[in-house]
Scaffold this motif. Structure first.
Motif, PDB file in Angstrom:
ATOM      1  N   ASN A 490      66.634  -0.625 -48.667  1.00 48.64           N
ATOM      2  CA  ASN A 490      66.833  -0.072 -47.328  1.00 48.64           C
ATOM      3  C   ASN A 490      65.558  -0.288 -46.532  1.00 48.64           C
ATOM      4  O   ASN A 490      64.462  -0.404 -47.106  1.00 48.64           O
ATOM      5  N   PHE A 491      65.705  -0.385 -45.240  1.00 52.57           N
ATOM      6  CA  PHE A 491      64.564  -0.657 -44.360  1.00 52.57           C
ATOM      7  C   PHE A 491      64.865  -0.088 -42.981  1.00 52.57           C
ATOM      8  O   PHE A 491      66.013   0.266 -42.673  1.00 52.57           O
ATOM      9  N   LYS A 492      63.838  -0.018 -42.164  1.00 53.73           N
ATOM     10  CA  LYS A 492      64.002   0.439 -40.792  1.00 53.73           C
ATOM     11  C   LYS A 492      63.848  -0.727 -39.837  1.00 53.73           C
ATOM     12  O   LYS A 492      62.966  -1.570 -40.001  1.00 53.73           O
ATOM     13  N   THR A 493      64.717  -0.751 -38.827  1.00 57.90           N
ATOM     14  CA  THR A 493      64.622  -1.771 -37.795  1.00 57.90           C
ATOM     15  C   THR A 493      63.520  -1.389 -36.809  1.00 57.90           C
ATOM     16  O   THR A 493      62.934  -0.301 -36.891  1.00 57.90           O
ATOM     17  N   GLU A 498      67.434   3.294 -39.929  1.00 54.34           N
ATOM     18  CA  GLU A 498      67.378   2.983 -41.354  1.00 54.34           C
ATOM     19  C   GLU A 498      68.717   2.414 -41.808  1.00 54.34           C
ATOM     20  O   GLU A 498      69.770   3.020 -41.582  1.00 54.34           O
ATOM     21  N   ASN A 500      71.006   0.247 -44.968  1.00 55.92           N
ATOM     22  CA  ASN A 500      71.139  -0.142 -46.367  1.00 55.92           C
ATOM     23  C   ASN A 500      71.550  -1.604 -46.449  1.00 55.92           C
ATOM     24  O   ASN A 500      72.326  -2.094 -45.622  1.00 55.92           O
ATOM     25  N   ASP A 586      72.000  -4.469 -34.755  1.00 59.80           N
ATOM     26  CA  ASP A 586      71.473  -4.177 -36.096  1.00 59.80           C
ATOM     27  C   ASP A 586      71.445  -5.413 -36.988  1.00 59.80           C
ATOM     28  O   ASP A 586      70.509  -5.593 -37.782  1.00 59.80           O
ATOM     29  N   SER A 590      68.116  -6.947 -38.428  1.00 71.05           N
ATOM     30  CA  SER A 590      67.978  -7.178 -39.868  1.00 71.05           C
ATOM     31  C   SER A 590      67.492  -8.591 -40.143  1.00 71.05           C
ATOM     32  O   SER A 590      66.645  -8.817 -41.021  1.00 71.05           O
ATOM     33  N   TYR A 593      63.885  -8.712 -39.440  1.00 69.65           N
ATOM     34  CA  TYR A 593      63.136  -8.096 -40.534  1.00 69.65           C
ATOM     35  C   TYR A 593      63.023  -9.067 -41.709  1.00 69.65           C
ATOM     36  O   TYR A 593      61.937  -9.244 -42.280  1.00 69.65           O
TER      37      TYR A 593
END
Length: 741
Positions: A490-493, A498, A500, A586, A590, A593
């Protein structure tokens, strides 16, 4: 097919239940085999074993199944046959050389009579028609259900076993089994006009049921739907193959257009009298469920307004037709319909689930709609009710309490006390099939990297009784292949959201190298592609295809964007009235990221998806054209004005009320922004997401002078399958990825 259910439909079209290969052993990847498309789509190399044809009997220690044309009873604790209930030879009609080729069956209440279906023809996703026969186990007689021409739909025994109700040619019939006299309950049924006892296309697809009648518990009444679809616009598809293509016309209400006018009636069998039940004066509404209560003559009716942000439970008297609203559930966005409603014996209380505290939980109400208590509570969701022990007052349910990525079985009493987790601790997903008496349940457990294990467990404490299938041979087989491990992150944009995600890297992954990334997206409301189950939240066939691509040096990533499920109403409903915007934001975030990771080639990020995922892919390649190098869009909606009323208006309101919600995130409106390589795939026989969507998108790209590739499949529906179709499709998709990413 309903978008959020498409992964399941894709799974069921394959040879068996989903599996994910185990982590590679220490042997070098070079010594292992590579997956081929033929392994996935022709040979069944990775087909899992299960417990086929499992149907619980009244005594929860036994189940029945069809075995080479015979109906056989099995001991659930051993899996071994106990007795043949109906031999195949008993199903041979006079003058016929072979027994009937039965393809389904159902028992009456005391299991002494059996309805067998033969020559079944599918209609849409949940509907089919068959020729039915009744077999009496005591008299050994086999009798056709009807002598009239035409196949029957939804044949169902009355609870007392004395009658069978069924639908033919849009009319409802009841047959008295003592005399085999057939009575027409309705006579006004007509194709594309009036449906009695069944549902129209949009109810079947979006409210997830096709049989539109129910026997009362005392067998006195049959409650049934009537759909007047005469004012619903028709959609026309051409069926190719003959010299002149054949037109296929059916009623399909696109967003903002007229729906069927739906009514509910109760037929008194003894009096041969039909009473129309009061569902209110409003005709532009939905009746997504009916259910008999434990009180004689009392039918529960669920009613929703067209925007689906208000659900009411009505109790209607079958004798008089009078009804009253006993409970109202509202939401600023939308209320979803499920099958969690349970009426308790004694006729005093009922169970209902709601998202009114932000998560779907169970509530107990009096029959008058007064809240008794909330049974479950917390920042997690009930996903299904799996069993109910009336005597002990115990409710069995599956929830996300352990993790949004997992599913586990729990039990709680009607006082909201004694909550107990029955499934084993640890990661994974449990799918439960519980006997009616809750003595036992079948547990299908899997987690990423492991084949499913099917076990029989005690309903009181969840303890193992017997492992029925552990797929040991398949586990060994999988070690022979060059497979990577599926991981969850999981990560934050950049916005601080947050998310998954699942990541599949090549088996020989080297962190010092740069890899291209292919993102798999679905992303529709309430869905999940990131889940700790055998397929990692997706169809196992897609997982295997992703492994094939990983063998070729690609990293495969799937991200559950805002709007997806298992994380509460706020996360799921954040996309309301603006479908596509936050979701694609999102997915693009992603990708950005991923581009920061040292082992990702930021210039080689692609995306692909099917159905809602096809829509997301087309939108990502246009609105976020600088992020994605290529994409494959399969069976996409490209303009929500083309999709059906129930699904689309639930999330967007009507196009008359919210035109910007339809147009601002339509790929058709952004075709001029396309930069990457696009493969657009569609079946011309798609009754769900019409081929019209891809036609409109290609026309817009032509006007914008954009290059693209198309692949269409004549007469194939939304699933695009049959024969070598899937093998052909995935070969084209593989080639497209290898050439363009």
């Amino acid at each position: 097919m309903k978008f959020r259910s498409f992964t399941l439909a894709l799974w069921l079209a394959t040879a068996g239940p989903a599996l994910v290969p185990a982590l590679l052993t220490t042997a070098s990847a070079q010594q292992k085999q590579n997956i081929t498309l033929e392994d996935i789509w022709q040979k069944g190399t990775f087909a899992a074993k299960s417990v086929p044809g499992f149907n619980w009997m009244n005594d929860g220690r036994f189940y029945s199944s069809l075995d080479e044309g015979s109906l056989v009873q099995h001991d659930v604790t051993t899996g071994q046959p106990v007795q043949t209930l109906v031999a195949a030879t008993a199903l041979q009609l006079p003058g016929q050389p072979q027994p009937l080729p039965v393809d389904g069956y159902s028992f009456n209440a005391d299991e002494q009579q059996v309805l067998f279906s033969t020559a079944t023809e599918p209609i849409y996703r949940r509907s089919s028609k068959s020729t039915f026969y009744i077999y009496n186990r005591q008299s050994k007689q086999l009798t056709p259900l009807s002598q009239a021409p035409g196949k029957q739909l939804y044949a169902t025994f009355s609870p007392d076993g004395k009658r069978v109700a069924f639908v033919r040619d849009n009319n409802l019939f009841v047959t008295d089994l003592a005399t085999m006299r057939e009575t027409a309950v309705t006579t006004d049924g007509a194709l594309n006009r009036i449906i009695n006892g069944g549902t129209d296309w949009v109810y079947e697809e979006e409210f997830e049921f096709a049989q539109g009648f129910q026997w009362s518990p005392d067998s006195r009444y049959v409650a049934f739907y009537t759909f007047d679809e005469s004012q619903v616009p028709e959609y026309n598809m051409q069926e190719w193959g003959a010299l002149y293509p054949k037109d296929y016309r059916y009623k399909y209400p696109k967003a903002g257009e007229k729906n069927s006018v739906v009514s509910v009636s109760a037929y008194d069998v003894a009096a041969a009298k039909t009473t129309k039940l009061d569902v209110g004066p409003e005709q532009d509404q939905y009746i997504p469920r009916i259910l008999w209560t434990q009180t004689p003559d009392l039918l529960s009716i669920r009613r929703m307004n067209r925007l689906q942000n208000k659900l009411e439970i009505l109790h209607a008297n079958a004798k008089t037709g009078q009804s009253q609203v006993v409970l109202t559930d509202t939401d600023k966005a939308y209320v979803e319909v499920n099958d969690d409603l349970r009426y308790l014996q004694g006729g005093k209380e009922f169970l209902f689930s709601s998202e009114k505290d932000g998560y779907r939980h169970l509530y107990l109400y009096t029959m008058g709609g007064k809240l008794v208590r909330q049974l479950t509570k917390g920042p997690w969701e009930i996903t299904s009710i799996d069993g109910f022990d009336e005597k002990k007052g115990l409710v069995y349910y599956t929830s996300t309490e352990a993790s949004p990525l997992q599913r586990h079985l729990y039990r709680v009493d009607l006082k909201g006390k004694g909550k107990t987790r029955l499934s084993e601790a640890g990661p994974g997903t449990n799918v439960v099939n519980m006997s009616a008496d809750t003595r036992y349940y079948l547990n299908y457990r899997s987690d990423a990297g492991q084949p499913q294990v099917v076990s029989l467990r005690n309903g009181q404490d969840g303890k193992l009784v017997k492992t029925l299938e552990d797929n040991a041979k398949l586990r060994q087989k999988l070690t022979e292949y060059n497979l990577g491990k599926l991981e969850f992150i999981n990560f934050k944009t950049a916005e601080g959201v947050e998310l998954n995600a699942s990541v599949l890297k090549p088996a020989n992954f080297d962190a010092s190298k740069k890899y291209p990334v292919l993102m798999y997206v679905y992303g529709g409301p309430g869905s999940q592609t990131v889940k700790d189950d055998a397929g990692g939240g997706i169809a196992f066939t897609n997982y295997l295809w992703h492994q094939l691509l990983a063998e070729q040096g690609y990293i495969i990533v799937s991200v559950d964007n805002r709007g997806t499920g298992a994380r509460g109403a706020q996360f799921k409903k954040s996309t309301y009235a603006n479908l596509g915007k936050l979701e694609t934001d999102d997915q693009a975030a992603s990708a950005r990221y991923l581009a920061t990771l040292p082992y990702v080639d930021k210039a080689r990020i692609g995306i692909w998806g099917w159905s809602f995922g096809g829509y997301m892919t087309a939108l990502a390649l246009t609105k976020n054209a600088d992020v994605f190098k290529m994409g494959i869009s399969v069976a996409p909606v490209t303009n929500w004005r083309y999709y059906d009323t129930v699904y689309t208006e639930r999330f967007l309101k009507t196009p008359q009320e919210n035109p910007a919600g339809y147009d601002d995130n339509s790929p058709v409106q952004h075709a001029d922004k396309l930069k990457g390589k696009l493969l657009l795939v569609h079946g011309t026989g798609d009754d769900n997401v019409h081929f019209q969507n891809s036609v409109a998108f290609t026309d817009a790209m032509i006007k914008a002078n954009k290059d693209y590739q198309t692949l269409y499949y004549p007469n194939r529906n939304h699933g695009i399958y049959g024969g070598t179709t899937r093998l052909h499709l995935y070969r084209q998709m593989t080639d497209f990825v290898l050439k363009n990413l």
